[in-house]
Design an enzyme around this catalytic site. Structure first.
Site, short mmCIF file in Angstrom:
data_model
loop_
_atom_site.label_atom_id
_atom_site.label_comp_id
_atom_site.label_asym_id
_atom_site.label_seq_id
_atom_site.Cartn_x
_atom_site.Cartn_y
_atom_site.Cartn_z
CD GLN A 256 -2.61 -1.27 -0.28
OE1 GLN A 256 -3.43 -0.48 -0.69
NE2 GLN A 256 -2.21 -2.31 -1.04
CG HIS A 259 -1.45 2.25 -3.95
ND1 HIS A 259 -1.86 2.02 -5.23
CD2 HIS A 259 -1.79 1.14 -3.24
CE1 HIS A 259 -2.42 0.83 -5.32
NE2 HIS A 259 -2.39 0.27 -4.12
CD GLU A 324 -8.13 1.77 0.85
OE1 GLU A 324 -6.98 2.22 1.03
OE2 GLU A 324 -8.60 1.58 -0.28
CG HIS A 325 -6.95 -2.16 2.29
ND1 HIS A 325 -6.23 -1.12 1.74
CD2 HIS A 325 -7.82 -2.56 1.34
CE1 HIS A 325 -6.65 -0.90 0.50
NE2 HIS A 325 -7.64 -1.74 0.24
CG ASP A 358 -5.25 -3.92 -3.88
OD1 ASP A 358 -6.15 -3.53 -3.13
OD2 ASP A 358 -4.04 -3.66 -3.71
CG HIS A 417 -49.37 19.79 6.44
ND1 HIS A 417 -48.98 21.05 6.12
CD2 HIS A 417 -48.29 19.00 6.15
CE1 HIS A 417 -47.73 21.05 5.67
NE2 HIS A 417 -47.30 19.80 5.67
N1 LIG Z 1 -9.08 4.35 -1.60
C1 LIG Z 1 -9.15 3.57 -2.66
O1 LIG Z 1 -10.12 2.84 -2.83
C2 LIG Z 1 -8.07 3.58 -3.67
C3 LIG Z 1 -7.16 4.58 -3.67
N2 LIG Z 1 -6.20 4.64 -4.62
C4 LIG Z 1 -5.33 5.80 -4.55
O2 LIG Z 1 -5.43 6.47 -5.80
C5 LIG Z 1 -4.31 7.31 -5.92
C6 LIG Z 1 -3.76 7.32 -7.30
O3 LIG Z 1 -2.97 8.47 -7.35
P1 LIG Z 1 -2.21 8.97 -8.61
O4 LIG Z 1 -1.34 7.88 -9.11
O5 LIG Z 1 -1.58 10.27 -8.23
O6 LIG Z 1 -3.33 9.19 -9.72
P2 LIG Z 1 -4.64 10.09 -9.74
O7 LIG Z 1 -5.29 9.81 -11.04
O8 LIG Z 1 -5.45 9.93 -8.52
O9 LIG Z 1 -4.11 11.59 -9.74
C7 LIG Z 1 -3.46 12.14 -10.83
C8 LIG Z 1 -3.94 13.58 -10.99
O10 LIG Z 1 -3.64 14.32 -9.82
C9 LIG Z 1 -3.59 15.68 -10.14
N3 LIG Z 1 -2.45 16.35 -9.50
C10 LIG Z 1 -1.23 15.85 -9.30
N4 LIG Z 1 -0.45 16.78 -8.72
C11 LIG Z 1 -1.20 17.91 -8.60
C12 LIG Z 1 -0.96 19.22 -8.08
N5 LIG Z 1 0.22 19.55 -7.56
N6 LIG Z 1 -1.98 20.09 -8.10
C13 LIG Z 1 -3.18 19.78 -8.59
N7 LIG Z 1 -3.46 18.53 -9.09
C14 LIG Z 1 -2.48 17.63 -9.10
C15 LIG Z 1 -3.43 15.78 -11.64
O11 LIG Z 1 -4.58 16.35 -12.19
C16 LIG Z 1 -3.29 14.34 -12.12
O12 LIG Z 1 -4.00 14.12 -13.32
C17 LIG Z 1 -3.31 6.86 -4.86
O13 LIG Z 1 -3.35 7.79 -3.80
C18 LIG Z 1 -3.86 5.54 -4.42
O14 LIG Z 1 -3.48 5.22 -3.13
C19 LIG Z 1 -6.10 3.73 -5.62
C20 LIG Z 1 -7.01 2.70 -5.70
C21 LIG Z 1 -8.04 2.54 -4.71
N1 LIG Z 2 -4.91 -0.95 -2.92
C1 LIG Z 2 -5.71 -0.02 -3.67
C2 LIG Z 2 -6.36 -0.64 -4.90
C3 LIG Z 2 -5.39 -1.12 -5.94
C4 LIG Z 2 -5.56 -1.18 -7.28
N2 LIG Z 2 -4.44 -1.70 -7.81
C5 LIG Z 2 -3.63 -1.99 -6.88
N3 LIG Z 2 -4.18 -1.64 -5.73
C6 LIG Z 2 -6.75 0.53 -2.72
O1 LIG Z 2 -6.53 1.49 -2.05
O2 LIG Z 2 -7.83 0.01 -2.58
ZN LIG Z 3 -3.16 -1.66 -3.89
#
Ligand SMILES: NC(=O)C1=CN([C@@H]2O[C@H](COP(=O)(O)OP(=O)(O)OC[C@H]3O[C@@H](n4cnc5c(N)ncnc54)[C@H](O)[C@@H]3O)[C@@H](O)[C@H]2O)C=CC1
Ligand SMILES: N[C@@H](Cc1c[nH]c[nH+]1)C(=O)O
Ligand SMILES: [Zn+2]
Length: 427
Positions: A256, A259, A324-325, A358, A417
Site C-alpha cells: 500500500q 501507491h 481502509e484495509h 485489489d 396539512h
Molecule cells: N481508496 C481507494 O479505494 C483507492 C485509492 N487509490 C489511490 O489512488 C491514488 C492514485 O494516485 P495517482 O497515481 O496520483 O493518480 P490520480 O489519477 O489519482 O491523480 C493524478 C492527478 O492528480 C492531479 N495532480 C497531481 N499533482 C497535482 C498538483 N500539484 N496540483 C493539482 N493537481 C495535481 C493531476 O490532475 C493528475 O492528473 C493513490 O493515492 C492511491 O493510493 C487507488 C485505488 C483505490
Molecule cells: N490498494 C488499492 C487498490 C489497488 C488497485 N491496484 C492496486 N491496488 C486501494 O486502495 O484500494
Molecule cells: Zn493496492
C-alpha cells in the site's frame, strides 16, 4: 516510521497524532482544489485543457477518446493480462450480483399499500486513477457494480500523463462495457463530471478512487452530485503475531505504501522482537521495488509500528484509526474480525494478502480512507441505486388512519396539512 508501544507514558499523545495524520492528507489541498473546481465550472473545456497540460503534460485537441483510439489501444493489451482481467471481472461481477436488493411491498391491516422500490441511477462518472501507476483493476471495480445496478450512462475519466495510457486500462473498459471515456485526471476530471463542459455532459454521481486532489474534489462537489465515499490515498493496517514470516508482512505493508507518498501502512503486533524483524525486512524489500521512492516516502512519513501487550488491545486502536484495509494475520482471525466496527475491508488469515482483494478477490477495492470508514462503506451495487418509497390509501384506509394525521398536523400548527386530510374524511 514511528515505533510506538502502548506501555510508553506518552503513547496516548503519539497515537492521537497518528490518528490526526490521516485528516491532514486530504485537507491540505482544499484551496488548490477549490480553485480548479471554480475555474472548470466557469470556463469548461478551456480550463480542463489547461490543467491537463499543466499536470499531465499533455495537450490533446479533444479530451474525448474516439472508439477507434480505444479499440487500437486495447488491442495492444497482452493476452495474459486480458485473461486475468476477464477472470477478475467474473469474480467481481458475481460478488456484486449477489448484492442486488429486493423491493418491499405489502398491504397492512388498515388496507394501506406501502412499499419501497430500488431504482438505478441514470448517469454516473467513474474516476480511474492514473498519475503514478495505472489502474485497469479500478475500471472493473467502478464499472461492474454500475452495470449490474442497471446504470444507463457510465462516463469514465482517466488521466493520460504525457499522452500515454496503459492498454490494459482500455481493455478493462471493453471487458466492463464502458465506451464513453475522457482523458482527464485529478480535480479537473471531477469538476467536468459534476458541472459538465462543452464536450462532457454532467452526470448525477461521481465515484471512484484517486489521490488527495481527487478525494478532496469529490468532497467539494458533493451536493451538486452524489459521491460514493472519500476513497483517497491507500491505507493498510496489519495485525500480526510473531508466528508470521516478517518478510511477508513487510511486503504487505509496502504493497500500500507504494501507491502514494501519502499512503499509510501500520503494523500492530504483540511482539517487540517481531516488530523489529518487520522493520528490518521493510528496509530489505524497499530497494527491490521500482516504486522505492514513493514507498519509502510513505513508510518514512506515515508508517507506524505499534507494539501492544495483547492483540485484543489492537481492536480499540484499529476502530479509532478506521483504516481502509485490515489484515488479520493470526490463527483465529474471525475472533478479532467480529469486534471490528470501523474498516473498509478485512483480509483474514495468513494467506490473504490484501493485494488479492485489489485485483480479483471479488469485494470492491474502492474503499473509504482518511478515517471515513467510521461512517462510510466501500463501493457496491447500492451506490448506483436509490430507493423510492410509496403509499396508497383507499377510502376506508384513510378513514382509519387519517384522523391521527389531522391531530398531528394541528399539533404542528399546519392547517393546510390538516385540511388536506380532513376534506377527504368528510366525503
Ligand atoms: N481508496 C481507494 O479505494 C483507492 C485509492 N487509490 C489511490 O489512488 C491514488 C492514485 O494516485 P495517482 O497515481 O496520483 O493518480 P490520480 O489519477 O489519482 O491523480 C493524478 C492527478 O492528480 C492531479 N495532480 C497531481 N499533482 C497535482 C498538483 N500539484 N496540483 C493539482 N493537481 C495535481 C493531476 O490532475 C493528475 O492528473 C493513490 O493515492 C492511491 O493510493 C487507488 C485505488 C483505490
Ligand atoms: N490498494 C488499492 C487498490 C489497488 C488497485 N491496484 C492496486 N491496488 C486501494 O486502495 O484500494
Ligand atoms: Zn493496492
Amino acid at each position: 516510521m514511528q515505533l510506538l508501544k502502548t506501555t510508553d507514558t506518552d503513547f496516548s499523545t503519539a497515537f492521537q497524532a497518528l490518528v490526526n495524520n490521516r485528516r491532514e492528507a486530504t485537507v491540505d489541498v482544499s484551496g488548490t482544489v477549490r480553485g480548479i473546481l471554480a475555474d472548470v465550472k466557469v470556463r469548461g473545456d478551456a480550463a480542463v485543457k489547461e490543467y491537463t497540460t499543466r499536470f499531465d503534460h499533455f495537450s490533446p485537441e479533444s479530451l474525448h477518446l474516439s472508439a477507434d483510439f480505444i479499440a487500437a489501444q486495447a488491442a495492444k493489451c497482452p493476452a495474459d493480462v486480458k485473461a486475468a482481467l476477464e477472470l477478475a471481472a467474473e469474480r467481481i461481477g458475481s460478488f456484486h450480483q449477489k448484492q442486488l436488493p429486493q423491493d418491499i411491498g405489502y398491504t397492512d391491516a388498515t388496507g394501506v399499500k406501502l412499499g419501497l422500490n430500488w431504482v438505478s441511477l441514470s448517469q454516473v462518472g467513474i474516476y480511474v486513477p492514473g498519475g503514478r501507476a495505472s489502474y485497469p483493476s479500478s475500471v472493473l471495480m467502478n464499472a461492474l457494480p454500475a452495470k449490474i445496478a442497471g446504470v444507463e450512462r457510465i462516463v469514465m475519466t482517466v488521466p493520460m500523463p504525457h499522452g500515454e495510457i496503459n492498454p490494459a486500462v482500455l481493455a478493462a473498459a471493453q471487458v466492463a462495457g464502458v465506451t464513453e471515456i475522457y482523458s482527464i485526471g485529478g480535480a479537473q476530471a471531477v469538476a467536468a463530471l459534476a458541472y459538465g463542459t462543452e464536450t462532457l455532459n454532467p452526470v448525477d454521481k461521481v465515484v471512484g478512487p484517486g489521490n488527495a486532489y481527487v478525494a478532496e474534489a469529490k468532497r467539494q462537489v458533493f451536493g451538486t452530485v452524489g459521491i460514493d465515499s472519500i476513497a483517497g490515498p491507500s491505507e493498510i493496517l496489519v495485525v500480526a503475531d510473531d508466528q508470521n514470516n516478517p518478510e511477508w508482512i513487510a511486503w504487505d505493508l509496502l504493497s500500500q505504501a507504494e501507491h502514494d507518498p501519502s499512503a499509510q501502512s501500520i503494523l500492530i503486533t504483540d511482539s517487540e522482537v517481531f516488530a523489529q524483524q518487520v522493520i528490518t525486512a521493510v528496509e530489505l524489500v524497499l530497494p527491490k521495488l521500482s516504486t522505492q521512492a514513493v514507498a519509502s516516502a510513505s513508510w518514512q512519513n506515515h508508517g507506524a509500528v505499534i507494539v501492544v501487550s495483547d492483540l485484543a488491545e489492537s481492536i480499540p486502536l484499529l476502530n479509532q484509526l478506521a483504516p481502509e484495509h485490515v489484515e488479520l494475520c493470526v490463527d483465529n482471525p474471525q475472533l478479532l474480525a467480529s469486534q471490528i466496527k470501523c474498516a473498509g475491508s478485512l483480509f483474514l488469515g495468513r494467506y490473504t494478502p490484501e493485494a488479492i482483494g485489489d485485483y480479483l478477490g471479488g469485494p470492491n477495492h474502492v474503499l473509504p480512507t482518511s478515517r471515513s470508514a467510521r461512517f462510510a462503506s466501500g463501493l457496491s451495487v447500492y451506490d448506483f441505486l436509490k430507493r423510492i418509497t410509496y403509499l396508497e390509501c383507499n377510502q376506508a384506509a384513510l378513514q382509519e388512519i387519517g384522523k391521527a394525521a389531522v391531530t398531528l398536523a394541528e399539533a404542528e400548527g399546519l392547517p393546510a396539512h390538516a385540511g388536506s386530510v380532513a376534506v377527504r374524511l368528510q366525503s
